[in-house]
Design a protein around this motif. Structure first.
Motif, PDB file in Angstrom:
ATOM      1  N   ASP A  26      11.336 -20.115  -0.113  1.00 60.04           N
ATOM      2  CA  ASP A  26      11.148 -21.419   0.516  1.00 60.04           C
ATOM      3  C   ASP A  26      11.307 -21.378   2.030  1.00 60.04           C
ATOM      4  O   ASP A  26      10.789 -22.251   2.735  1.00 60.04           O
ATOM      5  CB  ASP A  26      12.140 -22.431  -0.066  1.00 60.04           C
ATOM      6  CG  ASP A  26      11.855 -22.768  -1.531  1.00 60.04           C
ATOM      7  OD1 ASP A  26      10.705 -22.533  -1.960  1.00 60.04           O
ATOM      8  OD2 ASP A  26      12.779 -23.230  -2.219  1.00 60.04           O
ATOM      9  N   ASP A  27      12.034 -20.388   2.544  1.00 61.71           N
ATOM     10  CA  ASP A  27      12.265 -20.326   3.987  1.00 61.71           C
ATOM     11  C   ASP A  27      11.150 -19.594   4.732  1.00 61.71           C
ATOM     12  O   ASP A  27      11.286 -19.287   5.917  1.00 61.71           O
ATOM     13  CB  ASP A  27      13.617 -19.674   4.290  1.00 61.71           C
ATOM     14  CG  ASP A  27      13.723 -18.261   3.728  1.00 61.71           C
ATOM     15  OD1 ASP A  27      12.717 -17.741   3.188  1.00 61.71           O
ATOM     16  OD2 ASP A  27      14.816 -17.669   3.822  1.00 61.71           O
ATOM     17  N   GLY A  28      10.049 -19.295   4.052  1.00 66.82           N
ATOM     18  CA  GLY A  28       8.921 -18.634   4.697  1.00 66.82           C
ATOM     19  C   GLY A  28       8.980 -17.132   4.675  1.00 66.82           C
ATOM     20  O   GLY A  28       8.082 -16.462   5.200  1.00 66.82           O
ATOM     21  N   THR A  29      10.005 -16.560   4.048  1.00 68.48           N
ATOM     22  CA  THR A  29      10.108 -15.112   3.921  1.00 68.48           C
ATOM     23  C   THR A  29       9.482 -14.660   2.610  1.00 68.48           C
ATOM     24  O   THR A  29       9.188 -15.466   1.719  1.00 68.48           O
ATOM     25  CB  THR A  29      11.575 -14.658   3.986  1.00 68.48           C
ATOM     26  OG1 THR A  29      12.292 -15.215   2.873  1.00 68.48           O
ATOM     27  CG2 THR A  29      12.221 -15.112   5.282  1.00 68.48           C
ATOM     28  N   VAL A  30       9.260 -13.366   2.496  1.00 68.68           N
ATOM     29  CA  VAL A  30       8.674 -12.783   1.288  1.00 68.68           C
ATOM     30  C   VAL A  30       9.641 -11.736   0.752  1.00 68.68           C
ATOM     31  O   VAL A  30      10.167 -10.918   1.513  1.00 68.68           O
ATOM     32  CB  VAL A  30       7.311 -12.124   1.589  1.00 68.68           C
ATOM     33  CG1 VAL A  30       6.728 -11.497   0.325  1.00 68.68           C
ATOM     34  CG2 VAL A  30       6.343 -13.147   2.167  1.00 68.68           C
ATOM     35  N   GLU A  31       9.875 -11.777  -0.540  1.00 69.56           N
ATOM     36  CA  GLU A  31      10.755 -10.802  -1.180  1.00 69.56           C
ATOM     37  C   GLU A  31       9.907  -9.755  -1.886  1.00 69.56           C
ATOM     38  O   GLU A  31       8.975 -10.094  -2.629  1.00 69.56           O
ATOM     39  CB  GLU A  31      11.691 -11.488  -2.168  1.00 69.56           C
ATOM     40  CG  GLU A  31      12.809 -10.591  -2.675  1.00 69.56           C
ATOM     41  CD  GLU A  31      13.847 -11.359  -3.468  1.00 69.56           C
ATOM     42  OE1 GLU A  31      13.687 -11.448  -4.697  1.00 69.56           O
ATOM     43  OE2 GLU A  31      14.801 -11.900  -2.848  1.00 69.56           O
ATOM     44  N   LEU A  32      10.210  -8.495  -1.643  1.00 68.70           N
ATOM     45  CA  LEU A  32       9.497  -7.379  -2.243  1.00 68.70           C
ATOM     46  C   LEU A  32      10.503  -6.427  -2.872  1.00 68.70           C
ATOM     47  O   LEU A  32      11.718  -6.588  -2.729  1.00 68.70           O
ATOM     48  CB  LEU A  32       8.659  -6.634  -1.192  1.00 68.70           C
ATOM     49  CG  LEU A  32       7.600  -7.433  -0.443  1.00 68.70           C
ATOM     50  CD1 LEU A  32       8.152  -7.887   0.917  1.00 68.70           C
ATOM     51  CD2 LEU A  32       6.335  -6.606  -0.227  1.00 68.70           C
ATOM     52  N   ALA A  33       9.985  -5.423  -3.569  1.00 66.69           N
ATOM     53  CA  ALA A  33      10.830  -4.369  -4.126  1.00 66.69           C
ATOM     54  C   ALA A  33      10.261  -3.030  -3.719  1.00 66.69           C
ATOM     55  O   ALA A  33       9.034  -2.840  -3.687  1.00 66.69           O
ATOM     56  CB  ALA A  33      10.904  -4.476  -5.648  1.00 66.69           C
ATOM     57  N   ASP A  34      11.146  -2.088  -3.404  1.00 65.99           N
ATOM     58  CA  ASP A  34      10.700  -0.736  -3.061  1.00 65.99           C
ATOM     59  C   ASP A  34      10.376   0.039  -4.340  1.00 65.99           C
ATOM     60  O   ASP A  34      10.510  -0.499  -5.448  1.00 65.99           O
ATOM     61  CB  ASP A  34      11.746  -0.041  -2.183  1.00 65.99           C
ATOM     62  CG  ASP A  34      13.082   0.214  -2.885  1.00 65.99           C
ATOM     63  OD1 ASP A  34      13.105   0.344  -4.129  1.00 65.99           O
ATOM     64  OD2 ASP A  34      14.114   0.305  -2.177  1.00 65.99           O
ATOM     65  N   PRO A  35       9.907   1.278  -4.254  1.00 63.78           N
ATOM     66  CA  PRO A  35       9.500   2.004  -5.465  1.00 63.78           C
ATOM     67  C   PRO A  35      10.611   2.213  -6.491  1.00 63.78           C
ATOM     68  O   PRO A  35      10.323   2.472  -7.662  1.00 63.78           O
ATOM     69  CB  PRO A  35       9.002   3.337  -4.908  1.00 63.78           C
ATOM     70  CG  PRO A  35       8.497   3.005  -3.547  1.00 63.78           C
ATOM     71  CD  PRO A  35       9.470   1.989  -3.034  1.00 63.78           C
ATOM     72  N   ASP A  36      11.875   2.120  -6.093  1.00 64.88           N
ATOM     73  CA  ASP A  36      12.988   2.203  -7.043  1.00 64.88           C
ATOM     74  C   ASP A  36      13.347   0.843  -7.633  1.00 64.88           C
ATOM     75  O   ASP A  36      14.254   0.748  -8.457  1.00 64.88           O
ATOM     76  CB  ASP A  36      14.224   2.766  -6.347  1.00 64.88           C
ATOM     77  CG  ASP A  36      14.266   4.286  -6.344  1.00 64.88           C
ATOM     78  OD1 ASP A  36      13.334   4.916  -6.884  1.00 64.88           O
ATOM     79  OD2 ASP A  36      15.237   4.845  -5.796  1.00 64.88           O
ATOM     80  N   GLY A  37      12.682  -0.221  -7.188  1.00 61.30           N
ATOM     81  CA  GLY A  37      13.025  -1.562  -7.645  1.00 61.30           C
ATOM     82  C   GLY A  37      14.031  -2.266  -6.766  1.00 61.30           C
ATOM     83  O   GLY A  37      14.428  -3.401  -7.063  1.00 61.30           O
ATOM     84  N   GLY A  38      14.445  -1.643  -5.679  1.00 64.29           N
ATOM     85  CA  GLY A  38      15.389  -2.265  -4.772  1.00 64.29           C
ATOM     86  C   GLY A  38      14.754  -3.401  -3.999  1.00 64.29           C
ATOM     87  O   GLY A  38      13.727  -3.218  -3.340  1.00 64.29           O
ATOM     88  N   GLY A  53       0.804  -1.216   0.000  1.00 67.86           N
ATOM     89  CA  GLY A  53       0.000   0.000   0.000  1.00 67.86           C
ATOM     90  C   GLY A  53       0.836   1.264   0.000  1.00 67.86           C
ATOM     91  O   GLY A  53       0.405   2.317  -0.483  1.00 67.86           O
ATOM     92  N   LEU A  54       2.069   1.164   0.521  1.00 66.92           N
ATOM     93  CA  LEU A  54       2.989   2.309   0.528  1.00 66.92           C
ATOM     94  C   LEU A  54       3.752   2.447  -0.785  1.00 66.92           C
ATOM     95  O   LEU A  54       4.453   3.448  -0.991  1.00 66.92           O
ATOM     96  CB  LEU A  54       3.991   2.161   1.674  1.00 66.92           C
ATOM     97  CG  LEU A  54       3.441   2.312   3.092  1.00 66.92           C
ATOM     98  CD1 LEU A  54       4.519   1.963   4.108  1.00 66.92           C
ATOM     99  CD2 LEU A  54       2.919   3.725   3.333  1.00 66.92           C
ATOM    100  N   GLY A  55       3.651   1.438  -1.666  1.00 69.71           N
ATOM    101  CA  GLY A  55       4.328   1.527  -2.946  1.00 69.71           C
ATOM    102  C   GLY A  55       5.280   0.393  -3.258  1.00 69.71           C
ATOM    103  O   GLY A  55       5.917   0.389  -4.319  1.00 69.71           O
ATOM    104  N   ALA A  56       5.403  -0.590  -2.365  1.00 70.33           N
ATOM    105  CA  ALA A  56       6.255  -1.749  -2.639  1.00 70.33           C
ATOM    106  C   ALA A  56       5.560  -2.697  -3.617  1.00 70.33           C
ATOM    107  O   ALA A  56       4.336  -2.658  -3.798  1.00 70.33           O
ATOM    108  CB  ALA A  56       6.588  -2.488  -1.348  1.00 70.33           C
ATOM    109  N   THR A  57       6.350  -3.568  -4.234  1.00 75.69           N
ATOM    110  CA  THR A  57       5.847  -4.602  -5.130  1.00 75.69           C
ATOM    111  C   THR A  57       6.225  -5.966  -4.572  1.00 75.69           C
ATOM    112  O   THR A  57       7.389  -6.195  -4.223  1.00 75.69           O
ATOM    113  CB  THR A  57       6.454  -4.448  -6.538  1.00 75.69           C
ATOM    114  OG1 THR A  57       6.136  -3.154  -7.054  1.00 75.69           O
ATOM    115  CG2 THR A  57       5.927  -5.523  -7.476  1.00 75.69           C
TER     116      THR A  57
END
Length: 236
Positions: A215-227, A205-209
């Protein structure tokens, strides 16, 4: 409640070796866990995590670390210690009159040893700053994501800092270098309160994707710059 910044994660061919280098520089004790080797942080110092990876460096990294000097002579002692531990001098175009010293750790990660008397990093502790490549918009995103106030917002450059003080996280503004594949350095966030799905929803909602569930139960996202950054349950 905002996520907690647990660490800066750095890909490493030999996590144990590079962790020993940084542990000696920062006077921290390495801890092995399921995701690599962690140098735990604190309320005022960002942790460092070294993650096994065979990926090769392509272009300059988007994050480098600033180490501070509390008194005259500390800078030279830090430089000498880093070189003895396997670091090396690095030429990134710095001018002779500039007071900081640029080095690389044993796997090429860039660090700057800042001279004593630097007002901007005064009181920030040994790991004074994560200096990142990024826009003002991404600085505003991270301020909201972590609940850390802006402590610098000028000429498209931004910096945030924990309400407790300590390590700053800064973005240098445009031009932002193009990305070359997966980032070798990523922010590791821990979900405060355990509601991983709810925190993913808040951050998007703040702009992440949302990029992928790992597989380890974590989630990978990207910030508004794609980081890229990683969201995990809080184990603190």
């Amino acid at each position: 409640m905002p996520s907690r910044l647990a660490a800066l994660a750095l890909d490493a061919h030999d996590p144990a070796r590079v962790a020993r280098f940084w542990a000696a520089l920062l006077d921290r004790r390495p801890v092995e866990d399921a995701r690599g080797v962690l140098l735990p942080g604190s309320d005022t110092q960002v942790g460092l995590r070294f993650v096994p990876s065979r990926s090769e460096r392509t272009g300059r990294d988007r994050v480098h670390l600033h180490l501070t000097s509390a008194a005259d002579g500390d800078q030279q002692r830090t430089v000498e210690r880093a070189l003895a531990l396997g670091g090396r001098h690095l030429d990134v175009g710095q001018l002779p009159e500039e007071g900081h010293v640029v080095l690389a750790d044993p796997e090429g990660n860039e660090l700057c040893v800042i001279e004593a008397g630097n007002a901007y990093l005064a009181g920030c502790g040994p790991l004074g700053e994560l200096a990142c490549d990024g826009t003002r918009a991404v600085g505003l995103f991270w301020s909201a994501a972590l609940g850390w106030p802006l402590v610098w917002d000028q000429d498209e450059e931004t910096a945030i800092q924990s309400p407790y003080g300590g390590t700053k996280v800064a973005w240098g503004g445009p031009p932002v270098a193009p990305r070359h594949g997966r980032d070798r350095q990523r922010l590791d966030l821990a979900v405060v309160g355990g509601d991983l799905a709810g925190e993913v929803e808040r951050l998007t909602g703040l702009g992440a994707t949302r990029l992928r569930d790992l597989d380890d139960g974590t989630v990978e996202l990207a910030d508004p710059d794609g980081g890229e950054f990683v969201l995990a349950p809080d184990e603190a």
